[in-house]
Design a protein around this motif. Structure first.
Motif, PDB file in Angstrom:
ATOM      1  N   PRO A 150      -5.811 -10.294   3.450  1.00 57.48           N
ATOM      2  CA  PRO A 150      -5.098  -9.031   3.196  1.00 57.48           C
ATOM      3  C   PRO A 150      -4.188  -8.615   4.356  1.00 57.48           C
ATOM      4  O   PRO A 150      -3.212  -7.901   4.138  1.00 57.48           O
TER       5      PRO A 150
ATOM      6  N   LYS B  74       0.829  -1.216   0.000  1.00 56.33           N
ATOM      7  CA  LYS B  74       0.000   0.000   0.000  1.00 56.33           C
ATOM      8  C   LYS B  74       0.857   1.258   0.000  1.00 56.33           C
ATOM      9  O   LYS B  74       0.729   2.121  -0.861  1.00 56.33           O
TER      10      LYS B  74
ATOM     11  N   ILE C 142      -3.752 -10.075  -7.566  1.00 57.89           N
ATOM     12  CA  ILE C 142      -3.996 -11.484  -7.218  1.00 57.89           C
ATOM     13  C   ILE C 142      -4.579 -12.243  -8.410  1.00 57.89           C
ATOM     14  O   ILE C 142      -4.120 -13.343  -8.755  1.00 57.89           O
ATOM     15  N   VAL C 143      -5.593 -11.671  -9.040  1.00 61.24           N
ATOM     16  CA  VAL C 143      -6.258 -12.388 -10.138  1.00 61.24           C
ATOM     17  C   VAL C 143      -5.319 -12.502 -11.348  1.00 61.24           C
ATOM     18  O   VAL C 143      -5.284 -13.539 -12.021  1.00 61.24           O
TER      19      VAL C 143
ATOM     20  N   ASP D  61      -4.151   0.118  -3.668  1.00 61.83           N
ATOM     21  CA  ASP D  61      -5.217   0.011  -2.678  1.00 61.83           C
ATOM     22  C   ASP D  61      -5.809  -1.401  -2.727  1.00 61.83           C
ATOM     23  O   ASP D  61      -5.335  -2.263  -3.467  1.00 61.83           O
ATOM     24  N   SER D  62      -6.845  -1.637  -1.918  1.00 62.31           N
ATOM     25  CA  SER D  62      -7.399  -2.994  -1.799  1.00 62.31           C
ATOM     26  C   SER D  62      -7.836  -3.562  -3.145  1.00 62.31           C
ATOM     27  O   SER D  62      -7.553  -4.719  -3.460  1.00 62.31           O
ATOM     28  N   LEU D  63      -8.532  -2.735  -3.933  1.00 65.94           N
ATOM     29  CA  LEU D  63      -9.039  -3.255  -5.209  1.00 65.94           C
ATOM     30  C   LEU D  63      -7.918  -3.461  -6.219  1.00 65.94           C
ATOM     31  O   LEU D  63      -7.978  -4.386  -7.042  1.00 65.94           O
ATOM     32  N   SER D  64      -6.877  -2.634  -6.138  1.00 70.52           N
ATOM     33  CA  SER D  64      -5.716  -2.849  -7.016  1.00 70.52           C
ATOM     34  C   SER D  64      -5.015  -4.150  -6.634  1.00 70.52           C
ATOM     35  O   SER D  64      -4.534  -4.886  -7.501  1.00 70.52           O
ATOM     36  N   LEU D  65      -4.955  -4.433  -5.337  1.00 68.58           N
ATOM     37  CA  LEU D  65      -4.330  -5.680  -4.888  1.00 68.58           C
ATOM     38  C   LEU D  65      -5.138  -6.886  -5.379  1.00 68.58           C
ATOM     39  O   LEU D  65      -4.560  -7.918  -5.760  1.00 68.58           O
ATOM     40  N   VAL D  66      -6.454  -6.743  -5.412  1.00 67.16           N
ATOM     41  CA  VAL D  66      -7.295  -7.807  -5.982  1.00 67.16           C
ATOM     42  C   VAL D  66      -6.898  -8.059  -7.438  1.00 67.16           C
ATOM     43  O   VAL D  66      -6.769  -9.217  -7.871  1.00 67.16           O
TER      44      VAL D  66
END
Lengths: 76, 276
Positions: free
Chosen positions: A59, A27, A41-42, A33-38
């Motif tokens: 997380p 971060k 991952i994908v 941010d959280s959605l960018s980290l998602v």
């Protein structure tokens, strides 16, 4: 550079992270941010051809670039 | 303010992220979370009615609470940059760049140079320094810092500046009243089956708002002397579930069943609130 680092570097570069070291915080230093980290991952899952287990996707445990490298290595 | 400070507080908008990172340096921002509670049922109903995450107003923004409690005063400048700066922009903006002031500048789409866009339709950067006719700033998304010449600032200026000043007149009586009101609300029993009408992005965003609300409650209650392991667990579960839902949406898994984990969120909620 290990195979896991290579895969992660490609994913991060695609998402606009210009450079990242193992100790960098996802971060604060990489700016994800959280959605960018998602997205990271994908994209890692797509690159590996495997889906991560839910138990590996806490997380609170994915703090640094090193944590993402370790996750990638586990599924190589 | 350093850019690394921006992700370290629970925020709903870029303005909250700047405000908390700035104020955190000289005030216990946990006190501002006294108005950050929302019932799960209320949040679920809001998102069932097409409320958007970025515009969520089911609990108070910290800057509004700060103003009510006498900690902060703010001014909004709308219109042409030249008028506000008496023709001396960007140096004139430096009137607001003092340790206990915060100046936020709205930027337009040119700021992003076509690479990334903000996650809501208005976006601000925080001015940190003015030197030799250059404005130095930090930016919340994408997280970065940089500099703008006078010409560049005029080009990317979005027509609004927000200036916050710390005024250190904390209204203890009002805070105590809000504290009592929030504790009273927390002692009510939450309803079950709140999430049954939600799915997909609406469910994810409702959990995202709850994640922020409960993290703020955790921090606020800690500041009030309540250390609740059940609330810590609730925050962790909300973070994990928000993350999993986000991943499932990107994976294209639209039919995943979250009934058990959502039921667990309700049980967690009852557990921590019973401890008060």
């Amino acid at each position: 550079m290990s195979k896991a680092e290579e895969i992660l570097t490609n994913v991060l570069t695609d998402l606009g992270v210009e450079s990242a070291n193992r100790a960098d915080r996802i971060k604060e230093d990489c700016g994800l941010d959280s959605l960018s980290l998602v997205s990271v991952i994908v994209r890692l899952e797509e690159a590996l051809g495997k889906e991560f287990d839910d138990s590996d996707l806490d997380p609170a445990e994915l703090i640094t670039v090193g944590d993402l490298i370790a996750l990638t290595e586990k599924y190589l | 303010m350093k850019k690394e400070a921006l992700p370290q507080n629970p925020y709903l908008s870029c303005v909250e992220a700047y405000y908390l990172a700035w104020l955190h340096e000289f005030f216990d921002v946990r006190k501002l979370y006294v108005e950050s509670f929302a019932e799960i049922e209320q949040v679920a109903n809001d998102f069932a009615n097409d409320v958007k995450y970025e515009n969520y107003n089911g609990f108070a923004r910290v800057q509004d609470t700060g103003e009510k409690l006498g900690i902060i005063k703010h001014k909004i400048f709308n219109g042409d940059l030249c008028c506000h700066c008496e023709g001396r922009s960007p140096a004139a903006i430096s009137y607001g760049i003092q340790p206990r002031n915060l100046t936020l500048i709205k930027v337009n789409e040119k700021f992003f140079r076509g690479n990334l866009t903000a996650w809501r339709d208005d976006h601000f950067i925080a001015a940190t320094e003015v030197q030799e006719e250059k404005l130095y700033y930090v930016n919340h998304y994408p997280l970065s810092c940089g500099e703008l010449t006078q010409a560049q600032l005029f080009d990317v200026y979005g027509g609004t500046m927000l200036a916050y000043a710390y005024c250190d007149k904390f209204n203890v009586a009002l805070y105590d009243k809000k504290r009592a009101e929030t504790l009273m609300r927390l002692k009510e029993t939450p309803q079950s089956n709140c999430f049954k009408t939600l799915s997909g992005a609406a469910l994810r965003d409702a959990l995202g708002v709850l994640k922020i609300s409960r993290e703020r409650m955790r921090l606020w209650l800690l500041s009030e002397g309540y250390d609740l392991p059940e609330l810590n667990e609730q925050v962790s579960d909300l973070q994990r579930l928000y993350f999993k839902l986000g991943a499932d949406i990107v994976r294209g898994k639209n039919n995943a069943d979250y009934a058990n984990v959502l039921e667990n969120i309700i049980l967690n909620e009852k557990a921590w609130r019973q401890k008060l």
